[in-house]
Motif scaffolding. Structure first.
Motif, short mmCIF file in Angstrom:
data_model
loop_
_atom_site.label_atom_id
_atom_site.label_comp_id
_atom_site.label_asym_id
_atom_site.label_seq_id
_atom_site.Cartn_x
_atom_site.Cartn_y
_atom_site.Cartn_z
N UNK A 1 39.77 -99.62 -20.62
CA UNK A 1 39.20 -98.53 -21.41
C UNK A 1 38.29 -99.07 -22.50
N UNK A 2 38.53 -100.30 -22.92
CA UNK A 2 37.76 -100.86 -24.04
C UNK A 2 36.54 -101.65 -23.56
N UNK A 3 36.43 -101.86 -22.25
CA UNK A 3 35.41 -102.79 -21.77
C UNK A 3 34.10 -102.08 -21.41
N UNK A 4 33.00 -102.56 -21.98
CA UNK A 4 31.67 -102.01 -21.63
C UNK A 4 31.06 -102.74 -20.44
N UNK A 5 31.30 -104.05 -20.40
CA UNK A 5 30.74 -104.84 -19.31
C UNK A 5 31.88 -105.63 -18.67
N UNK A 6 32.02 -105.47 -17.36
CA UNK A 6 33.13 -106.11 -16.65
C UNK A 6 32.56 -107.01 -15.56
N UNK A 7 33.10 -108.21 -15.47
CA UNK A 7 32.71 -109.09 -14.38
C UNK A 7 33.96 -109.42 -13.57
N UNK A 8 33.92 -109.13 -12.30
CA UNK A 8 35.04 -109.48 -11.44
C UNK A 8 34.67 -110.70 -10.62
N UNK A 9 35.49 -111.73 -10.72
CA UNK A 9 35.28 -112.93 -9.91
C UNK A 9 36.21 -112.83 -8.71
N UNK B 1 33.54 -106.98 -23.58
CA UNK B 1 33.31 -107.40 -22.20
C UNK B 1 34.64 -107.86 -21.62
N UNK B 2 34.64 -108.12 -20.32
CA UNK B 2 35.89 -108.50 -19.68
C UNK B 2 35.59 -109.26 -18.40
N UNK B 3 36.28 -110.39 -18.25
CA UNK B 3 36.13 -111.15 -17.00
C UNK B 3 37.48 -111.18 -16.30
N UNK B 4 37.49 -110.74 -15.06
CA UNK B 4 38.74 -110.67 -14.29
C UNK B 4 38.63 -111.63 -13.11
N UNK B 5 39.58 -112.54 -13.03
CA UNK B 5 39.59 -113.47 -11.90
C UNK B 5 40.53 -112.93 -10.83
N UNK C 1 41.68 -96.27 -15.91
CA UNK C 1 40.97 -96.69 -17.12
C UNK C 1 39.49 -96.96 -16.82
N UNK C 2 39.26 -97.56 -15.68
CA UNK C 2 37.89 -97.87 -15.26
C UNK C 2 37.10 -96.57 -15.08
#
Lengths: 219, 1013
Positions: free
Chosen positions: B254-262, B364-368, B279-280
């Motif tokens: 909910x807090x993330x403006x830019x998300x990168x999924x690896x 931002x958020x990076x998800x592996x 949330x997305x």
């Protein structure tokens, strides 16, 4: 050599029409049979595992329908009471009567007790007791004088046409809510006027518009 | 195995050329559509392909007519037989719950564990018989939605194959087991449990963990091993690399403006996916009043639904994703020793992402992904710290698992001990390791040599066959237990029904080992919480049973300091001799194989491929061209001395030089539904390389295999049905999606009220039911399809019938591709009956079996239907389903229990389709009428709307301007599917919007779109 004599034409014509006639007759009689009181088990007392008498309980003793059929105002199904309800009285009353032994035995052993259904609609029909009872359709309107029946029978044929009679014109059948469980209630002379007034009061939609849609009962 | 004799060949090069010309259509659904193959044309022009309408049981036409005549005569006679007597069986003693009213369902809170993690549920019970699963709106992992597995749990519960004999036999078996196990326990007690091993799946259950702890105190030499094939070893190892200890990572999307999924498919799999999807999606509900949304970048090997939901997607081989992560780290100022080689296009993409991330520090958020190496996870931790996301979009807590272990290593040790004879008594509590253990551990070979082995299992499966004892396990809907949700919330599992097959739980088996064979799982769970709750226990317990979870058990947010500044190079993994890479994935519908015997999940078209009943070797179009592969070509795959054969599926958007194999198929002892389907990739999988393997060799054979997909069924003749726009255009002109090139040039204008038929004044009625589906929130997870199946008693038909186009799902998810073959954009569109106001199906029905009601419902009356199928023929949306055969199983007793009693079970020869869940409408309407009030917005919730994790589906009264659905229909990007043909559909869609990064926006579009915001 002539195989068919001129009169063969007549024989053929008669038998051709005859076949049509026989087929039509057969279809017509099947349709009649299907709607007959015999097929629909109308006026035929349905035997139960014990000779439970509505005449005695609801009639002579004057018990309210809802003492046993507790869910009738809340649920689609009017429910048959748990054996505990029967035994609440019968542990004391007529406790040793041979007639209630099967019931007593089931209550003691926990064995299933099977009543036979009297008013059985096809599985694609979804009838809801609670809405009818809440809108002023009396028990006796569909079930007849239950309080006079030692063994219950159907008084109506439960065909779709019969359902629609009321769904098309509820004013012919509605009664005041407080009279729903009154088995003695008789429609007054000015029933249609009363019905119209009740429809307004209970917010029953005019039948033609809403109550005859297929999804009201089929889904 | 069915082999197809005739098969048309796809010319991928020609397709590419046509797409490159750019004058073809914008959207496409399959390669076959692009190539215009004969098969595809047939599906297009005949809703049901050649032969689908014929009876193909080897009965000649003449015999058929004879039988028809006989059955007609019988049907006629049937009408005048009297109805068979039906019995009413009342309760002997009513249940102690006052609310039990026959005819009214009750809802109980429980939870479903998968991979150890719980999703909170509310389960509908009809007189003690669970029939439908809903999400628990108050549970943090559900918020009211569920995934497909929870929906299908009902069918597993009632699966007739679970039965291992009569209840008496099972109870006798349990007694015999008690006699046999006691000497074993005594012997182990003497050696402090030196030969005792417990093998479980991932455990988050506090009660089970406590029992195991007690067991290990009683038997100090005993060992507890956790293993499941889809484990989180890499996640744990990555955290250990950075923090020196296991740490659980949760995301605040909910807090993330830019998300990168690896390579993370976080929207549809892994702990907390249902919550994450919500949330997305909450950040993507673009409205005229709220023109903001997040931006998602996905780098992935195998096209996934998360990739489909992305604004920008980059296909990259699984092994290269670590290189990408390292380069990204470097670009954001984290030192990295390795110098990974990346192509210029990838570098350009990476720089754009890096800049975007940098501009959104703390937001931002990076998800592996779970299937990536520990190094990628470590890099994601460092990157999130660098970007200041910790405590904002990323939250760390202590591990949620009772004990976070290296599962592969532990299983290796166990296998070695088994082989060397050290293991005397092995208790396998759940799972199926003989099927799914890494092939190099030789677990399966060692198992028969264990002198006393016990398998507690839902089914008698591959592992049970090799164990000395099989104990039937109670399903989670039959058992007491607890489990933690992704965020640590302790959720209670309470039974909805007594065990159908006298099953036992892990709690009961452990209690037995602890000498407490008298304890039921209820006693065990209750005792644990009695010792661990403060205050009034009874009140807290009752509240937990009502809520479904123990309040305040959410894991506490903690700070962890990174102990490394950079991530060392990963150890090289054992490579085979070939030149391809292999990626293993859990299957999207049957997961690791545990749901193989669930027909609902088998027949559920898998996302993107729309394959049913099979797995396949997924390859990219380029790789297919290189190896001259067609769809269905059987290939031999060799890797580290092992070989497996499977059919090819050409997957647009797949990374090149890599194949993806979905696990879970190739079961031999799954049951009557799931055995001998597909091929088994576990036979290639090793403990060192559970997800990514190098050096796979692919050899084409000259065999073909018929893969069955629904992607080409019910196609709507090349019109553009999804509308797509960009956020920037939408901000400039909210009407933009109406006249973009994507709208198919229809301009979204109907023809007013032109009609030959008299129009019913729907707008004057009190209620007019309608629905909107927000394509921007929809991720295509399939939950609606299976929720609808459970709610509406929809049958499954089997692979052969799906091949004929006879699948019965009332709501389907159409996938559309846009762009080239190598990295197309993907769009998902759920399609069910639109309840057209001017419904074309109604005018052609000769018996009026489909008609309208005053609220605009297009009613389907089964008992009137004679099966002409004219309605289906005339339906522009192809949403009507016909029972060509007797698909509904009306004989298996346990399956009867699974049915919704409020929906008719359809027989052969009947048409059916979405009813907008009319049983739910009627139930709510009757309640409202009894209370003498109007229906409120949100009071009627259709099954698809209720289950939707992203709340993309909204149902309500369009005549009430204050209802949610009416407001959504007033949005500028609302459109009706095929509205130009003037059928006035009641279901409408909100166009998909992409939040494009201007630096990555397609160049040719730039002049038209102007600058991006």
């Amino acid at each position: 050599m002539q195989i068919f004599r001129p009169r063969a034409n007549t024989v053929f014509k008669v038998s051709a029409f005859g076949v049509l006639y026989v087929v039509a007759l057969l279809v017509w009689s099947l349709a009649i049979l299907d709607r007959s009181n015999y097929t629909r088990r109308v006026n035929e007392p349905i035997a139960q595992p014990i000779p439970y008498s509505h005449e005695l309980h609801a009639g002579s003793l004057g018990m309210d329908c809802r003492y046993c059929h507790t869910a009738v105002e809340d649920s689609a199904f009017a429910n048959v009471p748990p054996l505990e309800t029967c035994m609440a009285c019968h542990n004391e009353v007529k406790a040793n009567s041979l007639l209630i032994q099967p019931l007593k035995e089931a209550a003691q052993t926990g064995k299933a007790f099977e009543w036979t259904r009297v008013h059985d609609l096809p599985d694609f029909v979804y009838f809801n007791h609670s809405i009818h009872v809440n809108k002023g359709v009396g028990c006796s309107t569909c079930h007849g004088p239950i309080d006079k029946m030692p063994t219950v029978w159907r008084v109506k044929d439960l065909t779709m046409g019969w359902c629609l009679d009321c769904h098309r014109a509820p004013e012919n059948y509605l009664r005041p809510r407080e009279e729903v469980f009154n088995m003695e209630w008789q429609p007054p002379a000015e029933q249609v006027a009363l019905g119209r007034q009740l429809m307004q009061k209970y917010n029953v939609p005019s039948g033609r518009l809403v109550l005859t849609h297929c999804n009201i009962c089929h889904r | 195995m069915t082999t197809k004799t005739h098969k048309e060949h796809l010319d991928l090069a020609a397709i590419r050329a046509r797409l490159a010309e750019g004058n073809g259509q914008t959207f496409w659904r399959s390669l076959e559509e692009l190539a215009g193959t004969k098969d595809f044309q047939e599906f297009l022009h005949r809703e049901f392909p050649q032969g689908a309408s014929e009876w193909e049981d080897g009965v000649s036409r003449r015999n058929f007519l004879k039988l028809m005549g006989a059955s007609l005569a019988l049907a006629g006679l049937n009408a005048c037989t009297r109805q068979p007597a039906e019995k009413i069986v009342p309760y002997n003693v009513p249940p102690p719950i006052e609310e039990v009213v026959p005819g009214r369902p009750l809802f109980f809170a429980t939870a479903m564990p998968l991979g150890g993690f719980a999703t909170g549920l509310l389960v509908e019970s009809h007189l003690g018989r669970p029939t439908k699963v809903e999400g628990n709106p108050n549970h943090s992992a559900s918020l009211g939605g569920t995934d497909i597995f929870a929906q299908a749990a009902i069918l597993t519960l009632y699966d007739p194959d679970r039965s291992t004999g009569t209840t008496t036999a099972v109870e006798a078996n349990w007694k015999a087991f008690l006699t046999a196990v006691n000497p074993q326990i005594a012997a182990q007690r003497a050696t402090q449990g030196a030969g005792l091993r417990i093998l479980t799946e991932t455990v988050t259950s506090p009660t089970l963990a406590k029992q195991i702890e007690q067991l290990l105190t009683t038997f100090p030499q005993a060992k507890w091993v956790q293993y499941e094939p889809v484990n989180r070893d890499a996640v744990r190892a990555g955290a250990e690399m950075v923090f020196g200890q296991a740490v659980a990572t949760h995301y605040q999307l909910a807090e993330a403006d830019v998300i990168l999924s690896l390579d993370a498919d976080f929207l549809v799999s892994g702990p907390g996916n249902v919550r994450y999807a919500r949330d997305f999606a909450n950040r993507r509900r673009v409205r005229e009043e709220a023109k903001e949304m997040n931006r998602l970048y996905v780098v992935e090997n195998t096209p996934s639904l998360t990739g489909g939901a992305a604004d920008h997607r980059l296909p990259l081989r699984a092994s290269q994703i670590e290189s990408f992560a390292r380069a990204l780290a470097k670009a954001l100022g984290i030192p990295d020793e390795t110098n990974p080689p990346l192509t210029p296009e990838v570098t350009k993409w990476l720089n754009a992402v890096a800049n975007d991330l940098k501009n959104h520090e703390g937001k931002s958020l990076i998800i592996a992904g779970e299937y990536q190496s520990p190094a990628v996870h470590a890099l994601a931790h460092l990157l999130n710290q660098k970007l200041g996301n910790i405590g904002k979009t990323v939250v760390y807590t202590a591990p949620i698992e009772a004990k976070a272990t290296n599962q592969s290593k532990d299983l290796r040790d166990l296998s070695n001990e088994m082989a060397s004879g050290k293991v005397e008594a092995l208790f396998i509590l759940g799972g199926n390791p003989a099927f799914d253990a890494p092939t190099d551990l030789k677990f399966t070979q060692a198992l028969p040599s264990v002198p006393f082995s016990v398998h507690l299992s839902l089914y008698r499966n591959e592992t049970s066959e090799l164990c000395k004892w099989t104990l039937p396990e109670a399903h989670f809907l039959e058992a007491w237990g607890d489990a933690r949700a992704y965020d640590g919330t302790a959720s209670i599992i309470q039974p909805l029904i007594a065990p159908l097959h006298a099953g036992k739980t892990a709690h009961e088996v452990l209690a037995l080992l602890l000498g407490r064979s008298d304890q039921t799982s209820y006693d065990v769970v209750r005792e644990y919480w009695q010792n661990n709750l403060t205050g009034n226990f009874e009140a807290a317990w009752q509240k937990a049973l009502q809520d479904g979870f123990f309040e305040g058990t959410k894991a506490e947010e903690k700070g962890f300091a990174a102990q490394i500044k950079s991530v060392p190079a990963s150890p090289s993994i054992n490579a085979g001799a070939g030149n391809l890479e292999v990626a293993f994935r859990p299957d999207p519908t049957i997961w690791d194989g545990r749901f193989a015997n669930n027909g609902w999940l088998q027949e559920l078209p898998k996302p993107l491929t729309k394959l049913t009943w099979d797995n396949a070797v997924l390859v990219s179009p380029a790789t297919a061209e290189r190896f001259k592969l067609q769809r269905g070509t059987v290939v031999d795959l060799s890797y580290l001395g092992k070989t497996v054969s499977g059919p090819v599926w050409i997957m647009p958007g797949h990374a090149e030089d890599c194949v993806t194999l979905c696990l879970g198929y190739g079961r031999t002892k799954a049951g009557s539904v799931g055995s001998n389907l597909g091929f088994n990739p576990y036979t290639l999988r090793t403990a060192d390389a559970p997800w990514i393997g190098l050096g796979l060799d692919l050899v084409k054979t000259n065999q073909d295999f018929q893969l069955v997909t629904t992607q080409e069924h019910r196609n709507m003749e090349g019109r553009n049905h999804v509308r797509v726009g960009s956020l920037a255009e939408f901000i400039k002109d909210p009407e933009s999606t109406k006249h973009s090139e994507h709208s198919g040039g229809a301009e979204g204008e109907g023809h007013g009220n032109l009609s030959l038929y008299e129009r019913f004044p729907y707008e004057e009625q009190k209620y007019a039911w309608g629905m909107t589906i927000d394509l921007n929130s929809c991720i295509g997870c399939n939950a609606c399809t299976i929720a609808c199946q459970a709610e509406n008693n929809i049958s499954i038909v089997g692979k052969a019938q799906v091949a004929n186009g006879r699948e019965m799902h009332w709501i389907r998810i159409d996938t559309y591709y846009e762009g080239g073959l190598d990295n197309p954009n993907t769009y998902q569109q759920p399609v069910a009956c639109m309840h057209c106001e001017l419904a074309p199906c109604e005018t052609v029905c000769p018996v009026e079996a489909t008609v309208h009601d005053d609220a605009g419902l297009n009613q389907m009356i089964y008992n009137r239907c004679v099966g002409t199928r004219y309605c289906s023929n005339n339906c522009p949306y192809k949403v009507r389903r016909f029972n060509f055969l007797q698909f509904a199983d009306e004989t298996t007793p346990s399956l009867k229990l699974a049915r919704n009693p409020n929906v008719t079970v359809r027989t052969r020869g009947i048409m059916e389709k979405c009813t907008y869940c009319v049983q739910r409408i009627n139930a709510a309407r009757i309640e409202a009428k009894k209370q003498g009030r109007d229906l409120q917005d949100g009071e009627i919730v259709t099954a698809c709307e209720a289950v939707c994790p992203t709340q993309a589906i909204v149902f309500g009264n369009i005549n009430d301007p204050k209802s949610r659905v009416a407001k959504l229909k007033a949005e500028p990007h609302n459109y009706g599917l095929l509205e130009e043909i003037n059928v006035v559909p009641r279901t409408s869609y909100l166009a998909r919007l992409k939040n494009l990064n201007p630096a990555l926006a397609p160049e040719e579009k730039a002049p038209e779109h102007g600058e991006h915001g």
